[in-house]
Design a protein around this motif. Sequence first.
Motif, PDB file in Angstrom:
ATOM      1  N   VAL A 160      25.788  81.640  74.585  1.00 28.08           N
ATOM      2  CA  VAL A 160      25.270  81.260  73.274  1.00 28.08           C
ATOM      3  C   VAL A 160      24.907  79.777  73.299  1.00 28.08           C
ATOM      4  O   VAL A 160      25.749  78.923  73.603  1.00 28.08           O
ATOM      5  CB  VAL A 160      26.314  81.525  72.171  1.00 28.08           C
ATOM      6  N   LEU A 161      23.655  79.461  72.963  1.00 25.94           N
ATOM      7  CA  LEU A 161      23.201  78.071  72.943  1.00 25.94           C
ATOM      8  C   LEU A 161      23.342  77.439  71.569  1.00 25.94           C
ATOM      9  O   LEU A 161      23.812  76.309  71.445  1.00 25.94           O
ATOM     10  CB  LEU A 161      21.736  77.984  73.395  1.00 25.94           C
ATOM     11  N   THR A 162      22.940  78.150  70.529  1.00 27.95           N
ATOM     12  CA  THR A 162      23.010  77.629  69.167  1.00 27.95           C
ATOM     13  C   THR A 162      23.410  78.749  68.217  1.00 27.95           C
ATOM     14  O   THR A 162      23.329  79.935  68.555  1.00 27.95           O
ATOM     15  CB  THR A 162      21.654  77.047  68.709  1.00 27.95           C
ATOM     16  N   GLY A 163      23.811  78.361  67.034  1.00 29.19           N
ATOM     17  CA  GLY A 163      24.175  79.333  66.008  1.00 29.19           C
ATOM     18  C   GLY A 163      24.751  78.639  64.795  1.00 29.19           C
ATOM     19  O   GLY A 163      24.906  77.408  64.770  1.00 29.19           O
ATOM     20  N   VAL A 164      25.047  79.426  63.796  1.00 35.10           N
ATOM     21  CA  VAL A 164      25.614  78.907  62.550  1.00 35.10           C
ATOM     22  C   VAL A 164      26.928  79.615  62.285  1.00 35.10           C
ATOM     23  O   VAL A 164      26.997  80.846  62.313  1.00 35.10           O
ATOM     24  CB  VAL A 164      24.651  79.118  61.362  1.00 35.10           C
ATOM     25  N   LEU A 165      27.965  78.818  62.029  1.00 38.78           N
ATOM     26  CA  LEU A 165      29.281  79.384  61.703  1.00 38.78           C
ATOM     27  C   LEU A 165      29.636  79.060  60.263  1.00 38.78           C
ATOM     28  O   LEU A 165      29.593  77.903  59.848  1.00 38.78           O
ATOM     29  CB  LEU A 165      30.363  78.795  62.624  1.00 38.78           C
ATOM     30  N   ASN A 166      29.954  80.085  59.498  1.00 41.97           N
ATOM     31  CA  ASN A 166      30.574  79.898  58.190  1.00 41.97           C
ATOM     32  C   ASN A 166      32.076  79.945  58.423  1.00 41.97           C
ATOM     33  O   ASN A 166      32.670  81.015  58.501  1.00 41.97           O
ATOM     34  CB  ASN A 166      30.119  80.982  57.209  1.00 41.97           C
ATOM     35  N   GLY A 167      32.669  78.766  58.569  1.00 41.34           N
ATOM     36  CA  GLY A 167      34.055  78.667  59.011  1.00 41.34           C
ATOM     37  C   GLY A 167      35.018  79.461  58.158  1.00 41.34           C
ATOM     38  O   GLY A 167      35.144  79.181  56.963  1.00 41.34           O
ATOM     39  N   PRO A 168      35.718  80.442  58.727  1.00 38.57           N
ATOM     40  CA  PRO A 168      36.649  81.242  57.925  1.00 38.57           C
ATOM     41  C   PRO A 168      37.839  80.438  57.411  1.00 38.57           C
ATOM     42  O   PRO A 168      38.371  80.760  56.352  1.00 38.57           O
ATOM     43  CB  PRO A 168      37.095  82.334  58.902  1.00 38.57           C
ATOM     44  N   TYR A 169      38.253  79.388  58.105  1.00 39.05           N
ATOM     45  CA  TYR A 169      39.416  78.614  57.689  1.00 39.05           C
ATOM     46  C   TYR A 169      39.083  77.591  56.603  1.00 39.05           C
ATOM     47  O   TYR A 169      39.930  77.263  55.769  1.00 39.05           O
ATOM     48  CB  TYR A 169      40.026  77.878  58.884  1.00 39.05           C
ATOM     49  N   THR A 170      37.847  77.075  56.632  1.00 34.39           N
ATOM     50  CA  THR A 170      37.484  75.993  55.717  1.00 34.39           C
ATOM     51  C   THR A 170      36.344  76.343  54.773  1.00 34.39           C
ATOM     52  O   THR A 170      36.158  75.681  53.756  1.00 34.39           O
ATOM     53  CB  THR A 170      37.081  74.747  56.518  1.00 34.39           C
ATOM     54  N   GLY A 171      35.550  77.353  55.121  1.00 38.52           N
ATOM     55  CA  GLY A 171      34.398  77.719  54.301  1.00 38.52           C
ATOM     56  C   GLY A 171      33.183  76.858  54.552  1.00 38.52           C
ATOM     57  O   GLY A 171      32.137  77.077  53.931  1.00 38.52           O
ATOM     58  N   GLU A 172      33.278  75.877  55.440  1.00 37.73           N
ATOM     59  CA  GLU A 172      32.149  74.986  55.695  1.00 37.73           C
ATOM     60  C   GLU A 172      31.139  75.629  56.638  1.00 37.73           C
ATOM     61  O   GLU A 172      31.476  76.476  57.471  1.00 37.73           O
ATOM     62  CB  GLU A 172      32.654  73.670  56.291  1.00 37.73           C
ATOM     63  N   ARG A 173      29.897  75.215  56.487  1.00 35.09           N
ATOM     64  CA  ARG A 173      28.819  75.681  57.362  1.00 35.09           C
ATOM     65  C   ARG A 173      28.716  74.708  58.535  1.00 35.09           C
ATOM     66  O   ARG A 173      28.540  73.497  58.330  1.00 35.09           O
ATOM     67  CB  ARG A 173      27.501  75.739  56.581  1.00 35.09           C
ATOM     68  N   ILE A 174      28.823  75.234  59.742  1.00 35.28           N
ATOM     69  CA  ILE A 174      28.817  74.391  60.931  1.00 35.28           C
ATOM     70  C   ILE A 174      27.651  74.809  61.821  1.00 35.28           C
ATOM     71  O   ILE A 174      27.525  75.983  62.186  1.00 35.28           O
ATOM     72  CB  ILE A 174      30.143  74.513  61.713  1.00 35.28           C
ATOM     73  N   GLU A 175      26.804  73.843  62.153  1.00 42.52           N
ATOM     74  CA  GLU A 175      25.698  74.090  63.071  1.00 42.52           C
ATOM     75  C   GLU A 175      26.221  73.930  64.495  1.00 42.52           C
ATOM     76  O   GLU A 175      26.602  72.829  64.905  1.00 42.52           O
ATOM     77  CB  GLU A 175      24.563  73.092  62.803  1.00 42.52           C
ATOM     78  N   PHE A 176      26.267  75.021  65.223  1.00 44.65           N
ATOM     79  CA  PHE A 176      26.762  74.972  66.593  1.00 44.65           C
ATOM     80  C   PHE A 176      25.618  74.717  67.563  1.00 44.65           C
ATOM     81  O   PHE A 176      24.550  75.325  67.456  1.00 44.65           O
ATOM     82  CB  PHE A 176      27.454  76.287  66.962  1.00 44.65           C
ATOM     83  N   GLN A 177      25.867  73.824  68.498  1.00 41.58           N
ATOM     84  CA  GLN A 177      24.928  73.588  69.588  1.00 41.58           C
ATOM     85  C   GLN A 177      25.727  73.364  70.857  1.00 41.58           C
ATOM     86  O   GLN A 177      26.583  72.480  70.916  1.00 41.58           O
ATOM     87  CB  GLN A 177      24.025  72.378  69.304  1.00 41.58           C
ATOM     88  N   ARG A 178      25.451  74.165  71.856  1.00 39.74           N
ATOM     89  CA  ARG A 178      26.180  74.067  73.107  1.00 39.74           C
ATOM     90  C   ARG A 178      25.882  72.725  73.785  1.00 39.74           C
ATOM     91  O   ARG A 178      24.732  72.322  73.926  1.00 39.74           O
ATOM     92  CB  ARG A 178      25.800  75.222  74.032  1.00 39.74           C
ATOM     93  N   GLY A 179      26.925  72.032  74.184  1.00 36.99           N
ATOM     94  CA  GLY A 179      26.750  70.750  74.852  1.00 36.99           C
ATOM     95  C   GLY A 179      28.076  70.036  74.996  1.00 36.99           C
ATOM     96  O   GLY A 179      29.063  70.364  74.312  1.00 36.99           O
ATOM     97  N   GLN A 180      28.121  69.053  75.849  1.00 34.22           N
ATOM     98  CA  GLN A 180      29.367  68.359  76.156  1.00 34.22           C
ATOM     99  C   GLN A 180      29.969  67.689  74.922  1.00 34.22           C
ATOM    100  O   GLN A 180      31.184  67.644  74.758  1.00 34.22           O
ATOM    101  CB  GLN A 180      29.120  67.317  77.253  1.00 34.22           C
ATOM    102  N   ASP A 181      29.126  67.169  74.064  1.00 32.51           N
ATOM    103  CA  ASP A 181      29.624  66.430  72.906  1.00 32.51           C
ATOM    104  C   ASP A 181      29.608  67.247  71.613  1.00 32.51           C
ATOM    105  O   ASP A 181      30.040  66.750  70.572  1.00 32.51           O
ATOM    106  CB  ASP A 181      28.783  65.151  72.704  1.00 32.51           C
ATOM    107  N   THR A 182      29.094  68.479  71.660  1.00 32.63           N
ATOM    108  CA  THR A 182      28.942  69.254  70.425  1.00 32.63           C
ATOM    109  C   THR A 182      29.681  70.580  70.426  1.00 32.63           C
ATOM    110  O   THR A 182      29.997  71.118  69.358  1.00 32.63           O
ATOM    111  CB  THR A 182      27.449  69.533  70.160  1.00 32.63           C
TER     112      THR A 182
END
Length: 280
Positions: A160-182
């Motif tokens: 998976v390179l990129t995606g969007v997570l609706n965090g189940p623990y916090t409810g926040e929307r997180i933009e995921f991007q595969r990488g060393q710093d992200t």
Amino acid sequence: MSSRSSRPVIAVVLGVAVLAGVGWCAEAEKGTDFPSATGGDDSSQAVTSVSTPPEGSPDFDPAPAPAPEPAPGEPGDPAVPEAPAPGGDPLVPPARAALGQLEVKGRAPKTGYDRDLFGQAWSDDVGVEFGRNGCDTRNDILRRDLQEHTFRPGTRDCVVLTGVLNGPYTGERIEFQRGQDTSSLVQIDHVVALSDSWQKGAQQLTVEQRRDLANDPLNLLAVSGRANQQKGDGDTATWLPPRREFWCSYVSRQVLVKERYGLWVTQAERDAMDRVLSGC
């Protein structure tokens, strides 16, 4: 007076009476109202005649048919929604049933715990769901929990390179991007922490069972990296997600994982689980 002279008079009287009777009948046919026998108006007995235009004319408006009565057991007004069933997560009912079956014991020492005792991290060589599908467990969970994901070409949709997570623990929307710093912004949490499982029965499991526990999708969730770090190896008695709406799902998973792998709970942990599930 002689009988002969009285005959004309009688004839005149009869003629007048006949004429009067004819006049009364004519008035009755015209619809003249007459007082009731009691001398007052009897509106409850009055009948009003309404003429209906013939069918097919512009003014024809047939009376609507009466609405059918609802059949027994059906709601009378389909526009009124029924109350939702309690416990939206399907894991809640089996978790309630399993909670009472978990053994209650004290926490064992953490002595000897090592992550390597649960096998190589994110191994695909496991006997649980997604096992031996050619993709590592971390990417399996990212693919399951993220939306709008993209994949590295040539990996058969494994990486998976990129995606969007609706965090189940916090409810926040997180933009995921595969990488060393992200990549660390989204982490895969062991709902039952491996350290916690070690102190509550995993020491007695086989190497294969511990490897399955570490890679079982029931025990894994993609979550906010910050929330995962805050949790550490806490159990229900010491940590719950900041988002209360997820408590029922979170605790249900912990209960079912501990049931599946024969792990026990402390008394404080069981009491906390019971409090949460009783409100689900």
